[in-house]
Design a protein around this motif. Structure first.
Motif, PDB file in Angstrom:
ATOM      1  N   TYR A   1      47.356  48.223  32.104  1.00  0.00           N
ATOM      2  CA  TYR A   1      46.507  47.231  32.773  1.00  0.00           C
ATOM      3  C   TYR A   1      46.509  47.349  34.295  1.00  0.00           C
ATOM      4  O   TYR A   1      45.502  47.060  34.946  1.00  0.00           O
ATOM      5  CB  TYR A   1      46.853  45.795  32.327  1.00  0.00           C
ATOM      6  CG  TYR A   1      48.201  45.278  32.742  1.00  0.00           C
ATOM      7  CD1 TYR A   1      48.368  44.578  33.930  1.00  0.00           C
ATOM      8  CD2 TYR A   1      49.314  45.477  31.935  1.00  0.00           C
ATOM      9  CE1 TYR A   1      49.617  44.099  34.298  1.00  0.00           C
ATOM     10  CE2 TYR A   1      50.559  45.002  32.300  1.00  0.00           C
ATOM     11  CZ  TYR A   1      50.713  44.318  33.485  1.00  0.00           C
ATOM     12  OH  TYR A   1      51.933  43.858  33.859  1.00  0.00           O
ATOM     13  N   GLU A   2      47.646  47.823  34.860  1.00  0.00           N
ATOM     14  CA  GLU A   2      47.655  47.972  36.324  1.00  0.00           C
ATOM     15  C   GLU A   2      46.689  49.079  36.757  1.00  0.00           C
ATOM     16  O   GLU A   2      45.984  48.945  37.758  1.00  0.00           O
ATOM     17  CB  GLU A   2      49.070  48.280  36.820  1.00  0.00           C
ATOM     18  CG  GLU A   2      50.011  47.105  36.626  1.00  0.00           C
ATOM     19  CD  GLU A   2      51.462  47.509  36.793  1.00  0.00           C
ATOM     20  OE1 GLU A   2      52.094  47.901  35.786  1.00  0.00           O
ATOM     21  OE2 GLU A   2      51.968  47.445  37.936  1.00  0.00           O
ATOM     22  N   ILE A   3      46.676  50.158  35.978  1.00  0.00           N
ATOM     23  CA  ILE A   3      45.737  51.249  36.265  1.00  0.00           C
ATOM     24  C   ILE A   3      44.299  50.727  36.138  1.00  0.00           C
ATOM     25  O   ILE A   3      43.446  51.010  36.977  1.00  0.00           O
ATOM     26  CB  ILE A   3      45.947  52.423  35.274  1.00  0.00           C
ATOM     27  CG1 ILE A   3      47.375  52.966  35.391  1.00  0.00           C
ATOM     28  CG2 ILE A   3      44.930  53.537  35.508  1.00  0.00           C
ATOM     29  CD1 ILE A   3      47.726  53.980  34.302  1.00  0.00           C
ATOM     30  N   ALA A   4      44.075  49.945  35.076  1.00  0.00           N
ATOM     31  CA  ALA A   4      42.719  49.414  34.854  1.00  0.00           C
ATOM     32  C   ALA A   4      42.280  48.557  36.042  1.00  0.00           C
ATOM     33  O   ALA A   4      41.139  48.660  36.501  1.00  0.00           O
ATOM     34  CB  ALA A   4      42.675  48.606  33.554  1.00  0.00           C
ATOM     35  N   VAL A   5      43.192  47.727  36.542  1.00  0.00           N
ATOM     36  CA  VAL A   5      42.839  46.876  37.694  1.00  0.00           C
ATOM     37  C   VAL A   5      42.514  47.748  38.898  1.00  0.00           C
ATOM     38  O   VAL A   5      41.515  47.518  39.595  1.00  0.00           O
ATOM     39  CB  VAL A   5      43.973  45.882  38.016  1.00  0.00           C
ATOM     40  CG1 VAL A   5      43.712  45.177  39.345  1.00  0.00           C
ATOM     41  CG2 VAL A   5      44.131  44.869  36.885  1.00  0.00           C
ATOM     42  N   ARG A   6      43.323  48.785  39.111  1.00  0.00           N
ATOM     43  CA  ARG A   6      43.045  49.664  40.248  1.00  0.00           C
ATOM     44  C   ARG A   6      41.710  50.388  40.085  1.00  0.00           C
ATOM     45  O   ARG A   6      41.082  50.787  41.052  1.00  0.00           O
ATOM     46  CB  ARG A   6      44.187  50.671  40.453  1.00  0.00           C
ATOM     47  CG  ARG A   6      45.411  50.007  41.111  1.00  0.00           C
ATOM     48  CD  ARG A   6      46.345  51.038  41.733  1.00  0.00           C
ATOM     49  NE  ARG A   6      46.962  51.874  40.725  1.00  0.00           N
ATOM     50  CZ  ARG A   6      48.110  51.600  40.108  1.00  0.00           C
ATOM     51  NH1 ARG A   6      48.794  50.519  40.432  1.00  0.00           N
ATOM     52  NH2 ARG A   6      48.594  52.395  39.196  1.00  0.00           N
ATOM     53  N   CYS A   7      41.276  50.550  38.839  1.00  0.00           N
ATOM     54  CA  CYS A   7      39.981  51.208  38.581  1.00  0.00           C
ATOM     55  C   CYS A   7      38.825  50.215  38.500  1.00  0.00           C
ATOM     56  O   CYS A   7      37.702  50.606  38.172  1.00  0.00           O
ATOM     57  CB  CYS A   7      40.040  52.019  37.293  1.00  0.00           C
ATOM     58  SG  CYS A   7      41.146  53.438  37.360  1.00  0.00           S
ATOM     59  N   GLY A   8      39.088  48.935  38.736  1.00  0.00           N
ATOM     60  CA  GLY A   8      37.963  47.996  38.820  1.00  0.00           C
ATOM     61  C   GLY A   8      37.835  46.973  37.708  1.00  0.00           C
ATOM     62  O   GLY A   8      36.823  46.259  37.646  1.00  0.00           O
ATOM     63  N   ALA A   9      38.820  46.862  36.825  1.00  0.00           N
ATOM     64  CA  ALA A   9      38.735  45.851  35.756  1.00  0.00           C
ATOM     65  C   ALA A   9      38.649  44.448  36.358  1.00  0.00           C
ATOM     66  O   ALA A   9      39.298  44.150  37.357  1.00  0.00           O
ATOM     67  CB  ALA A   9      39.956  45.938  34.845  1.00  0.00           C
TER      68      ALA A   9
END
Ligand SMILES: *Cc1c(COP(=O)(O)O)cnc(C)c1O
Length: 224
Positions: free
Chosen positions: A199-207
């Motif tokens: 989820y941290e990666i997803a947030v960094r990618c714009g989630a």
């Protein structure tokens, strides 16, 4: 028992840090606590800790668990994150606030009918099969444009976001970034991607929404 209040705080801190690293505010990302396969006692603990957004993947399980909880707390926001059968569209429309897994024309038609019948307003996201995986739910990339027009023009459904589950065990980054591009292209305000492991990666990618189960509630119950 897992300390759910502490888990929620920790996950939210990580979301905030990931958002900040991209110059975004913490409140630009919604944490959907995925309670599928978890006892309602745990959901109750999350509610007491102030949490309101939950995700379930089955209509019947969600109904059993959240029916009573909704009597206690009226502002729960329930997301459907699992595949929906057409014959359960009406039940789903009555129960959920966000359906994240709209992925085929017959389901769009059934949901449209259910909305007319019940008068409910809810949000719809379209699930995209971003890894183009044979067995996976979601609209194929090359069908997305046609499907979105069908939802809008033929069914009168307003689509507000996209959702994806990238291929298992692959680096999710390229998929998340592709989803972000699509979301920008269609100017949707919601992009649901990222689970406990990424989820941290997803947030960094714009989630704008992450669906986190085990990192909040601990391991799921085994069920038959
Ligand atoms: C179960 C599930 C999640 C949560 O998975 P965790 O790994 O427990 O965080 C998120 N999204 C979908 C679609 C799921 O089915």
């Amino acid at each position: 028992m897992t300390d759910i209040a502490t888990n929620l705080i920790n996950v939210k801190k990580k979301i905030a840090a990931a958002a900040a690293s991209e110059g975004r505010k913490a409140n630009s990302v919604e944490l959907v606590a995925v309670s599928k396969g978890q006892e309602s006692e745990k959901v109750r603990a999350a509610i007491i800790a102030g949490h309101r957004a939950f995700g379930e993947n089955r209509v019947q399980e969600a109904k059993n668990k959240f029916g009573p909880l909704r009597g206690l707390c009226t502002d729960i926001e329930l997301h459907l994150i699992g595949p929906l059968q057409t014959n359960k569209a009406e039940e789903a429309v009555k129960l959920f606030d966000v359906i994240e897994t709209l992925d085929r024309p017959r389901l769009a038609e059934a949901l449209s009918k259910a909305i007319q019948k019940t008068g409910r307003t809810l949000k719809f996201y379209v699930q995209v099969n971003i890894g183009n995986e044979e067995q996976k739910a979601g609209v194929a990339l090359d069908q997305l444009d046609t499907f979105l027009s069908f939802c809008r023009k033929s069914c009168g459904l307003k689509i507000e976001g996209l959702m994806c589950i990238p291929p298992h065990k692959a680096d999710p980054r390229p998929y998340f970034l592709q989803m972000k591009d699509l979301n920008n292209q269609y100017k949707f305000s919601h992009l649901s991607m990222g689970m406990s492991d990424d989820y941290e990666i997803a947030v960094r990618c714009g989630a704008t929404a992450v669906r986190v189960g085990t990192a909040v509630f601990g391991k799921r119950e085994v069920r038959g």
